[in-house]
Design an enzyme around this catalytic site. Structure first.
Site, PDB file in Angstrom:
ATOM      1  N   HIS A 149      -8.617  28.831  16.377  1.00  0.00           N
ATOM      2  CA  HIS A 149      -9.440  27.907  17.177  1.00  0.00           C
ATOM      3  C   HIS A 149      -8.677  27.307  18.356  1.00  0.00           C
ATOM      4  O   HIS A 149      -9.271  26.662  19.212  1.00  0.00           O
ATOM      5  CB  HIS A 149     -10.074  26.832  16.297  1.00  0.00           C
ATOM      6  CG  HIS A 149      -9.158  25.717  15.896  1.00  0.00           C
ATOM      7  ND1 HIS A 149      -9.625  24.500  15.450  1.00  0.00           N
ATOM      8  CD2 HIS A 149      -7.800  25.621  15.845  1.00  0.00           C
ATOM      9  CE1 HIS A 149      -8.619  23.705  15.156  1.00  0.00           C
ATOM     10  NE2 HIS A 149      -7.496  24.362  15.387  1.00  0.00           N
ATOM     11  N   ASP A 208       6.899  30.517  14.149  1.00  0.00           N
ATOM     12  CA  ASP A 208       6.253  29.587  15.083  1.00  0.00           C
ATOM     13  C   ASP A 208       7.248  29.305  16.213  1.00  0.00           C
ATOM     14  O   ASP A 208       8.301  29.940  16.297  1.00  0.00           O
ATOM     15  CB  ASP A 208       5.839  28.295  14.367  1.00  0.00           C
ATOM     16  CG  ASP A 208       4.617  27.629  15.006  1.00  0.00           C
ATOM     17  OD1 ASP A 208       4.510  27.670  16.250  1.00  0.00           O
ATOM     18  OD2 ASP A 208       3.789  27.069  14.283  1.00  0.00           O
ATOM     19  N   GLY A 248       9.607  32.707  17.129  1.00  0.00           N
ATOM     20  CA  GLY A 248       9.210  33.925  17.804  1.00  0.00           C
ATOM     21  C   GLY A 248       7.841  33.817  18.429  1.00  0.00           C
ATOM     22  O   GLY A 248       7.107  32.854  18.202  1.00  0.00           O
ATOM     23  N   ASP A 249       7.505  34.807  19.235  1.00  0.00           N
ATOM     24  CA  ASP A 249       6.217  34.880  19.911  1.00  0.00           C
ATOM     25  C   ASP A 249       5.257  35.686  19.044  1.00  0.00           C
ATOM     26  O   ASP A 249       5.301  36.907  19.010  1.00  0.00           O
ATOM     27  CB  ASP A 249       6.407  35.548  21.277  1.00  0.00           C
ATOM     28  CG  ASP A 249       5.110  35.649  22.062  1.00  0.00           C
ATOM     29  OD1 ASP A 249       4.047  35.289  21.515  1.00  0.00           O
ATOM     30  OD2 ASP A 249       5.163  36.093  23.225  1.00  0.00           O
TER      31      ASP A 249
END
Length: 367
Positions: free
Chosen positions: A247, A201, A227-228
């Protein structure tokens, strides 16, 4: 005027004025009134003195909230917590206290901007605060912690159903994508001693996750990575878990994220999504809650709530196959999916020794 016309006019006014109930709930929660009343009924004068509130105004608010099962006015003039008021106290199961404080501080303000969102498509939160929701939280540690507490309280309501819906006993490596402060991973690893966990995250989120997992005695079984996750997800996992992540994003971003998961997955890996599904049988209360969450997402983030068919379409676009849908609570569902083909790339997971990463050396995640 016909009776049904009168009733409709009154009913729609009740909807229009509904925001007043939210503001009243935020007011008493922000003052700590529900917590002060957990030990028993109290006079309004005493509550006002303890909180520094204006006694006549506090009394008016509390009397109004008796109509909504939040407080009960006793014959001696004292007030007690009613059923819904108890759910606003700190120690209540699935407490709504953090959600009320979030609404009081930021999200409630964004709700006022829904007309702007409807006209422009830009989330009201971004227009009002000049930043995307998670970018804003990144710069407000107190709000980030409050948001995580609200997520943890929601988890209280569904953790038992999650355990019933998916068998984690055969899982070796669990990769929690967008795992926030690590609450879900901590709970799963605590009851499944064979599990090892990898959480990815944003830097601010994983800093809290590392602390949470260390305090739970799970440091040696977990790898916390900043991280991405739109770019890459660690490979080598048996189960890739995304709880209420899709969502948050529009369809294109969801497919990008799911494709990153797909690249990391082996032929035996499984994907588990936990989301609210807007279709299917539900009580009237469940349907209304789903509608409210749809409006919440519209105001705060670029994502939306979806039907199971829409989730299946997103999965298919990422070369993943929907295998099963399990009902959790309300309209929450757990969706199981698997790869259509078997290829895997991405940073590997060490199955023997979990190497702890320095946050400063990790790339930023854009959740």
């Amino acid at each position: 005027m016909r009776t049904d016309d009168v009733e409709s006019a009154v009913a729609v006014r009740a909807l229009l004025y509904g925001h007043l109930v939210s503001r009243a709930l935020c007011s008493v929660t922000g003052l700590g009134i529900p917590d002060l009343m957990t030990s028993g009924p109290r006079p309004v004068a005493e509550l006002a003195e303890l909180t520094g509130a204006h006694e006549p105004s506090l009394r008016q608010v509390m009397i109004a909230l008796t109509a909504f099962d939040v407080f009960e006015e006793l014959p001696d003039g004292r007030f007690a917590l009613a059923r819904l008021g108890a759910a606003l106290s700190t120690g209540a199961p699935g407490s709504a206290r953090a959600s009320a404080l979030m609404a009081d501080k930021v999200t409630g303000s964004a709700w006022h901007g829904i007309p702007h969102t409807v006209r422009t498509g830009i989330p009201a939160f971004e227009s009002r605060f000049g930043a995307e929701f998670f970018d804003y939280l990144e710069k407000q540690p107190g709000l980030r912690e409050l948001f995580d507490r609200s997520q943890s309280a929601d988890l209280d309501l569904e953790i038992d159903a999650i355990e019933r819906a998916h068998d984690f006993s055969e899982t070796g490596i669990l990769v929690d994508v967008g795992g926030g402060n690590g609450e879900l991973m901590a709970r799963l690893l605590s009851v499944h001693p064979q599990l090892r966990g990898v959480l990815v995250d944003r830097p601010a989120a994983v800093a809290d996750a590392r602390t949470r997992l260390d305090q739970a005695g799970l440091a040696e079984r977990t790898d916390v990575r900043a991280g991405d996750f739109f770019a890459a997800v660690p490979s080598g996992g048996d189960v890739y878990l995304l709880r209420e992540i899709l969502h948050d994003w529009d369809d294109n971003r969801c497919v990008t994220l799911l494709r990153a998961c797909r690249r990391a997955m082996s032929s035996h890996s499984r994907l588990v999504l936990i989301e609210l599904a807007t279709d299917g049988a539900a009580t009237d209360a469940d349907a209304k809650m789903a509608a409210l969450m749809s409006l919440y997402m519209l105001s705060v983030l670029p994502g939306r709530e979806r039907t199971t068919d829409e989730f299946e379409a997103l999965l298919a676009a990422a070369e993943l196959r929907l295998d099963a849908v399990h009902h959790l609570t309300g309209r929450k569902v757990l969706i199981e999916a698997s790869p259509e083909r078997s290829t895997a790339v991405g940073p590997p997971v060490d199955r023997k020794v979990v190497i702890r990463k320095d946050l400063a050396e990790q790339p930023s995640c854009t959740r």
